[in-house]
Each structure stands twice: as structure tokens, then as C-alpha cells.
Design an enzyme around this catalytic site. Structure first.
Site, PDB file in Angstrom:
ATOM      1  N   ASP A 122      33.781   5.257  20.694  1.00  0.00           N
ATOM      2  CA  ASP A 122      32.915   4.468  19.817  1.00  0.00           C
ATOM      3  C   ASP A 122      31.869   5.384  19.190  1.00  0.00           C
ATOM      4  OD1 ASP A 122      31.640   2.417  18.539  1.00  0.00           O
ATOM      5  OD2 ASP A 122      30.663   1.618  20.313  1.00  0.00           O
ATOM      6  N   ASP A 180      35.219  -4.329  28.943  1.00  0.00           N
ATOM      7  CA  ASP A 180      34.425  -5.477  29.398  1.00  0.00           C
ATOM      8  C   ASP A 180      33.344  -5.870  28.418  1.00  0.00           C
ATOM      9  OD1 ASP A 180      32.789  -3.098  29.889  1.00  0.00           O
ATOM     10  OD2 ASP A 180      31.437  -4.488  30.902  1.00  0.00           O
TER      11      ASP A 180
HETATM   12  P1  IMP Z   1      30.629   5.689  23.205  1.00  0.00           P
HETATM   13  O1  IMP Z   1      29.870   6.555  24.151  1.00  0.00           O
HETATM   14  O2  IMP Z   1      29.726   4.895  22.294  1.00  0.00           O
HETATM   15  O3  IMP Z   1      31.755   6.377  22.460  1.00  0.00           O
HETATM   16  O4  IMP Z   1      31.211   4.507  24.057  1.00  0.00           O
HETATM   17  C1  IMP Z   1      32.286   4.600  24.827  1.00  0.00           C
HETATM   18  C2  IMP Z   1      32.180   3.590  25.929  1.00  0.00           C
HETATM   19  O5  IMP Z   1      31.505   2.388  25.538  1.00  0.00           O
HETATM   20  C3  IMP Z   1      33.582   3.189  26.277  1.00  0.00           C
HETATM   21  O6  IMP Z   1      34.053   3.973  27.342  1.00  0.00           O
HETATM   22  C4  IMP Z   1      33.442   1.727  26.625  1.00  0.00           C
HETATM   23  O7  IMP Z   1      33.209   1.591  27.995  1.00  0.00           O
HETATM   24  C5  IMP Z   1      32.247   1.234  25.880  1.00  0.00           C
HETATM   25  N1  IMP Z   1      32.644   0.521  24.630  1.00  0.00           N
HETATM   26  C6  IMP Z   1      32.601   0.973  23.361  1.00  0.00           C
HETATM   27  N2  IMP Z   1      33.062   0.048  22.487  1.00  0.00           N
HETATM   28  C7  IMP Z   1      33.421  -1.013  23.234  1.00  0.00           C
HETATM   29  C8  IMP Z   1      33.999  -2.294  22.905  1.00  0.00           C
HETATM   30  O8  IMP Z   1      34.294  -2.670  21.762  1.00  0.00           O
HETATM   31  N3  IMP Z   1      34.221  -3.119  23.963  1.00  0.00           N
HETATM   32  C9  IMP Z   1      33.927  -2.785  25.248  1.00  0.00           C
HETATM   33  N4  IMP Z   1      33.399  -1.599  25.596  1.00  0.00           N
HETATM   34  C10 IMP Z   1      33.140  -0.719  24.602  1.00  0.00           C
END
Ligand code: IMP
Ligand code: MG
Length: 198
Positions: A122, A180
Site C-alpha cells: 500500500d 483484516d
Molecule cells: P503499507 O506499509 O502501507 O504498504 O501497508 C501494508 C500493510 O497494511 C499490509 O501488510 C496490510 O496489513 C495493511 N493494509 C494495507 N492496505 C490494506 C487493505 O486494503 N486492507 C487491509 N489491510 C491493508
């Protein structure tokens, strides 16, 4: 309260794609092993087996639990599994709040062939941090595999190199198949969007 809005990726679509990902990851690791062994042989190294590092899978818990369980069973690869627990969405947050490591990051990865597995890319904070922590240990090779890659038209917080991505999805919040909302919905077999319910 939240309830299911619509199915974005069905269990059948997921199963098919995860099988493909597992097979191609395993094939790439095999080719890599041949390459390292060939290079050692060419250099006159008698202990060719020692030139190929062990495969270590690092699932990012809890989100990658379900994905990893299916992915590794599609891989006829000798491997160990050393999970790490990272959290960036505390409680009911639906945007990244900064990453925290809970517990320990696997150590002694020097010379290992590491595959980091996560549910979704994300903002890039989680995998960016983990990639750096693992790279600092000088693994023999490093790959990142995510099931979902969220499109970020405005750009990501951190651009992270990801070698394997299952599906590119729009920038909306999804749950199921390990993902989740506030700790719930991880056990849904499909990946779905949510709506507010009364
Ligand atoms: P980042 O650090 O923002 O790339 O986020 C990654 C983590 O956020 C992932 O491993 C997920 O656990 C959580 N995450 C990001 N997007 C979503 C979503 O749409 N639904 C649920 N969890 C998410
Ligand atoms: Mg996660």
C-alpha cells in the site's frame, strides 16, 4: 459496524493466481540455484552445494498468513519459514500510521536466499522497512512477493521493489484471505470490499 459490499477477487481467482505465483517463484529459485552452483564450479570450488544458500521465507504476520499457507504449498522447494510481525494499521485505522516491529526480525540471514511475503503493498512503509532490515544482513538474494499491489495514482510514500505481485487493485480498502479490518474478516475465503452497516 462493517459488512461485505462486493467480492473483488473470488477464491477461485485467488487460488489460480497463487498457484501460478508459487510455481514461478519456485522455478526462479531453482534457476538461481543452478546459476550459483555453475559459477562455483567454474571458479573451481569443490563444495558446490555450499555455494547455494538455503531458502528462507519471511511471511509478514498477520496479513500474509493465509497467502503464505497457499503459496508455499505450490512450491516444491526446500525452505524454512521465519515469520515476522509488523503492524502499520493499528485498530480500526484504514491508512498507514507508521510501521512498528512487534517481536524480532529474523537474524543470521547472511548467505540465505530470502523471500519476503506480504498480503498487500500500500504505502510501501512496511515492505520498505523490512527490505532494508533484511538487505543489511547481506542475504545471497532477496525477493518480495505480495498478493495485492494497490494502485497509487498520487504515488507511494515509499517506492519499494517487488518482484512478484498477484493482482493490481484500485486504491480501496479490502479484507479477506488474511487481510483484516480492526482484526476481523481475515478468514473470509474471498477478497471483498466493505461498507458501513447499521
Ligand atoms: P503499507 O506499509 O502501507 O504498504 O501497508 C501494508 C500493510 O497494511 C499490509 O501488510 C496490510 O496489513 C495493511 N493494509 C494495507 N492496505 C490494506 C487493505 O486494503 N486492507 C487491509 N489491510 C491493508
Ligand atoms: Mg500486514
Amino acid at each position: 459496524m462493517k459488512s461485505i459490499e462486493r467480492v473483488l477477487l473470488s477464491r477461485e481467482q485467488i487460488a489460480q493466481r497463487v498457484l501460478e505465483m508459487g510455481r514461478s517463484l519456485a522455478a526462479d529459485l531453482d534457476h538461481e540455484a543452478d546459476r550459483f552452483a555453475g559459477a562455483a564450479r567454474a571458479a573451481g570450488n569443490l563444495h558446490v552445494d555450499g555455494a547455494v544458500g538455503p531458502v528462507v521465507m519471511i511471511p509478514v504476520l498477520t496479513g500474509a498468513l493465509v497467502f503464505t499457507a497457499d503459496l508455499i504449498r505450490a512450491m516444491p522447494t526446500s525452505m524454512s519459514i521465519r515469520p515476522v510481525t509488523l503492524s502499520s494499521y493499528p485498530g480500526a485505522a484504514t491508512t498507514s500510521q507508521g510501521v512498528t516491529v512487534q517481536g524480532d526480525v529474523p537474524t543470521n540471514l547472511r548467505g540465505c536466499r530470502v523471500v519476503i511475503v506480504d498480503d498487500i503493498l500500500d504505502s510501501g512503509r512496511t515492505l520498505g522497512l523490512l527490505r532494508r532490515l533484511v538487505e543489511a544482513q547481506q542475504p545471497q538474494s532477496l525477493r518480495l512477493a505480495v498478493l495485492l499491489d494497490k494502485k497509487k495514482p498520487e504515488g507511494r510514500h515509499e517506492n519499494v521493489k517487488v518482484e512478484y505481485a498477484g493482482f493490481r487493485i484500485d486504491d480501496e480498502f479490502v479484507v479477506g484471505y488474511g487481510l483484516d479490518f480492526d482484526g476481523l474478516f481475515r478468514n473470509l475465503p474471498d477478497i471483498v470490499t466493505l461498507r458501513d452497516s447499521l
